[in-house]
Design a protein around this motif. Structure first.
Motif, PDB file in Angstrom:
ATOM      1  N   UNK A 102     -35.457  45.960   3.681  1.00 12.94           N
ATOM      2  CA  UNK A 102     -36.347  46.122   2.536  1.00 12.94           C
ATOM      3  C   UNK A 102     -37.792  46.011   3.018  1.00 12.94           C
ATOM      4  N   UNK A 103     -38.595  47.032   2.680  1.00 12.40           N
ATOM      5  CA  UNK A 103     -40.012  46.972   3.080  1.00 12.40           C
ATOM      6  C   UNK A 103     -40.948  47.036   1.882  1.00 12.40           C
ATOM      7  N   UNK A 154     -33.870  41.586  -4.908  1.00 13.32           N
ATOM      8  CA  UNK A 154     -32.702  42.262  -4.367  1.00 13.32           C
ATOM      9  C   UNK A 154     -31.480  41.479  -4.828  1.00 13.32           C
ATOM     10  N   UNK A 155     -30.574  42.122  -5.556  1.00  9.39           N
ATOM     11  CA  UNK A 155     -29.371  41.438  -6.044  1.00  9.39           C
ATOM     12  C   UNK A 155     -28.173  41.921  -5.244  1.00  9.39           C
ATOM     13  N   UNK A 156     -27.563  41.007  -4.507  1.00  5.36           N
ATOM     14  CA  UNK A 156     -26.494  41.376  -3.590  1.00  5.36           C
ATOM     15  C   UNK A 156     -25.171  40.786  -4.078  1.00  5.36           C
ATOM     16  N   UNK A 205     -21.489  40.833   1.004  1.00  3.15           N
ATOM     17  CA  UNK A 205     -21.874  39.969   2.126  1.00  3.15           C
ATOM     18  C   UNK A 205     -20.637  39.501   2.888  1.00  3.15           C
ATOM     19  N   UNK A 207     -19.430  42.486   5.130  1.00  4.00           N
ATOM     20  CA  UNK A 207     -20.277  42.063   6.251  1.00  4.00           C
ATOM     21  C   UNK A 207     -21.608  42.802   6.299  1.00  4.00           C
ATOM     22  N   UNK A 208     -22.171  43.123   5.137  1.00  4.18           N
ATOM     23  CA  UNK A 208     -23.499  43.751   5.126  1.00  4.18           C
ATOM     24  C   UNK A 208     -24.562  42.701   5.456  1.00  4.18           C
ATOM     25  N   UNK A 209     -25.629  43.144   6.088  1.00  8.74           N
ATOM     26  CA  UNK A 209     -26.736  42.266   6.451  1.00  8.74           C
ATOM     27  C   UNK A 209     -27.975  42.746   5.706  1.00  8.74           C
ATOM     28  N   UNK A 210     -28.778  41.812   5.251  1.00  9.58           N
ATOM     29  CA  UNK A 210     -30.003  42.172   4.531  1.00  9.58           C
ATOM     30  C   UNK A 210     -31.210  41.571   5.239  1.00  9.58           C
ATOM     31  N   UNK A 211     -32.147  42.438   5.556  1.00 10.75           N
ATOM     32  CA  UNK A 211     -33.351  42.066   6.293  1.00 10.75           C
ATOM     33  C   UNK A 211     -34.571  42.566   5.532  1.00 10.75           C
ATOM     34  N   UNK A 212     -35.729  42.102   5.948  1.00  6.26           N
ATOM     35  CA  UNK A 212     -36.974  42.702   5.507  1.00  6.26           C
ATOM     36  C   UNK A 212     -37.676  43.307   6.708  1.00  6.26           C
ATOM     37  N   UNK A 213     -38.643  44.177   6.433  1.00  4.03           N
ATOM     38  CA  UNK A 213     -39.478  44.655   7.537  1.00  4.03           C
ATOM     39  C   UNK A 213     -40.926  44.704   7.071  1.00  4.03           C
TER      40      UNK A 213
END
Lengths: 374, 374
Positions: free
Chosen positions: B279-280, B288-290, B295, B299-305
């Motif tokens: 997410x940028x 962000x609603x996961x 998860x 096995x999804x991964x959530x990052x920011x940039x």
């Protein structure tokens, strides 16, 4: 009516006296456990040369076992005719402590009767009295390591999960901090005990309750650095004032979450820049809600952890971890709490078998069926 | 009243005829740009031996510049007396194309007058006409690579972000897929163009709008594999039916998100097991609603940039990336679109200077101030 149907199979069985009669909970369709579970007894031949004969000493009931019966769990056991000639069925239960009662000719160097073992993989059906297993389906234990069957029967799910969460999500050094919710869960308690051993500090979140001070005291006595209620966690002014005092410059590098929803969101706010949160449960039934600023500007990472998948992808590492946890139990690092044992004699009739399992399923907290053999 | 105050400083300046007069937008407190921005002009001495004299050719207005003025951005410029003797002030703007007009004695081997350059770091204040910069504050370009000043002026934020999102979140191979929202944003368009060059396939989500077919056609012509509206994305039956047809067994390994909220949640559902979302931005202003199952079981991964942070931590890699993007522009891989140029002569009075910037700020889409020198 349902209960009557559920254990009918027991009384109808005609067994061959030269074979052992095994008893099991079984299900043939997904649904509410009380509706779809039934009992079965079936003749079990002696083990083959490449198998061991086993009898289960203790079979825990984990939430994921219930979800599996409900059909809402991604990992499903196969339905076969092995235990029920009437229709394809599966035996529930993924965790269990067993005792080896007979050893096939080709396995005599590896196992001896009387040895304890746990399951090497999932979906092997532990809610039964007896079975024959291949060598790659079990991991032998040293029973002298265990103060009781409880620690041995429950080591493959919760302590393994706690260990992986502490060791495999982010690099943690002595003195580093983590924050976890559900701190009074079996995983939470194992994480507190392991963290004390590894030299990590923990901020532990529990739900507020009438006897909260007593529970806080219990977690402190196990090694928790800080224990707070979810209501205290929601108080941002109070948290901002205190987190720095607690950590004294230490970094909160890891979040461990089995609640999700608002509790996880709040925990994330007190994690350090670049920290990771691992979610292994969703007790609030709410999604994880992540403010975008925590992702972009604080560079937090959000992961999940599923011990079942980890085991299936890392069988060698899993076996090594079981043996490491055995030694941590021997050394007194890990102790089980919050469990309730349900006695079930092998000689019980179908109704008793069914009702004992259903009582254990309905129990709040961790239930373990303890099989008794005469 | 405010506007009158805003450009008062211009007319009050008494300049030394031997010095150049530089003009800038400045602010001394955080707030709404129309309230806190004012113009300043100030004498600029010749550059020192270790500096170059520069004049800005084009200064883009990015959303993060506005957030910085509002005080809601984590990175803040210093307030100094450099450009305004009346009170500590900062010049907004982080991106810009400049032309070198004079070279200090010690830098003569590195730079020549007439060379173009962009900013080597943020918070250097690009909403001004002229400045003196040290060698480590700029990255020289080869102006023959650029079809217009627009591509050069806008390369350090959006194409750099798109490049990093495609290359630094997960390992992507030719034929792999990503899904992105805000596909018509500057980053989204750069990602489509770069993906075509790298051999990645993209599912692109845009907001529904009256001229949606025309916009879809535009993105297809740039190299998008699939373009859908947010409403189509929300139609799960339709998506389930189509994603497999589009990808033909290819894996959606990456999500690129600048919207967050429901759009990001839906995109995550079509990412493959083990995929990562970066997410940028958060244009929906929703977290962000996961779903927890994504998860744990997927096995999804959530990052920011955050490109600003990446640049400050990787200055050498950033400089190399600027030069790589310059070559991609030369080769026609990257083309700017959706920009609006606002002409601003250096000789403009304070009111014109202020109003041109404010008009550009109020503009929907990417605005660029193009300074003109006689």
């Amino acid at each position: 009516m349902l209960a009557a149907k559920a254990f009918r199979q027991f009384s109808n069985m005609t067994s061959n006296p030269t074979q052992t009669l095994a008893k099991a909970m079984v299900f043939s369709e997904f649904g509410n456990p009380r509706d779809v579970l039934r009992t079965a007894s079936y003749p079990l031949p002696g083990c083959s040369d490449n198998e061991v004969s086993v009898r289960y000493l203790a079979s825990p009931i984990n939430p994921s076992d219930i979800n599996q019966i409900q059909g809402v769990y991604p990992s499903r056991p196969p339905f076969t005719y092995d235990v029920s000639p009437s229709k394809p069925s599966a035996v529930p239960g993924n965790e269990g402590l067993l005792e080896i009662t007979g050893v096939g000719k080709n396995l005599e160097k590896l196992y001896t009767p009387g040895q304890w073992a746990v399951m090497a993989s999932t979906n092997l059906g532990t809610w039964r009295t007896r079975n024959n297993l291949a060598s790659n389906q079990l991991i032998a234990l040293d029973k002298t390591a265990f103060p009781s069957i409880v620690e041995a029967a429950t080591l493959t799910v919760n302590p393994c999960t706690a260990y992986c969460l502490l060791k495999k999500i982010v690099p943690m050094n002595k003195g580093d901090w983590f924050i976890q919710d559900g701190a009074n869960s079996m995983v939470g308690i194992a994480a507190i005990q392991l963290a004390k051993h590894f030299g990590y500090n923990s901020i532990n979140v529990i739900r507020n309750r009438p006897d909260v001070d007593q529970l806080k005291q219990k977690l402190y006595s196990m090694g928790a650095a800080v224990v707070i209620t979810d209501e205290e966690l929601m108080n941002r002014a109070w948290m901002k004032e205190n987190v720095g005092k607690w950590t004294q410059g230490g970094k909160v590098k890891l979040g461990i979450d089995c609640v999700s929803g608002r509790v996880a969101t709040e925990m994330a706010k007190y994690m350090n820049e670049g920290a990771s949160m691992a979610t292994y449960g969703g007790m609030s039934r709410q999604p994880l809600a992540v403010p975008v600023s925590l992702l972009i500007f604080k560079n937090l990472q959000f992961h999940g952890f599923w011990v079942t998948k980890w085991k299936s992808e890392n069988p060698k590492e899993y076996e090594a971890l079981v043996l490491e946890i055995q030694e941590l139990i021997r050394d007194g690092v890990l102790r089980s709490t919050n469990t309730k044992l349900f006695d079930l004699p092998e000689s019980a009739d179908g109704k008793t078998f069914y009702e004992t399992f259903l009582d254990a399923i309905d129990q709040h907290g961790k239930s373990i069926i303890q099989f008794r053999y005469d």
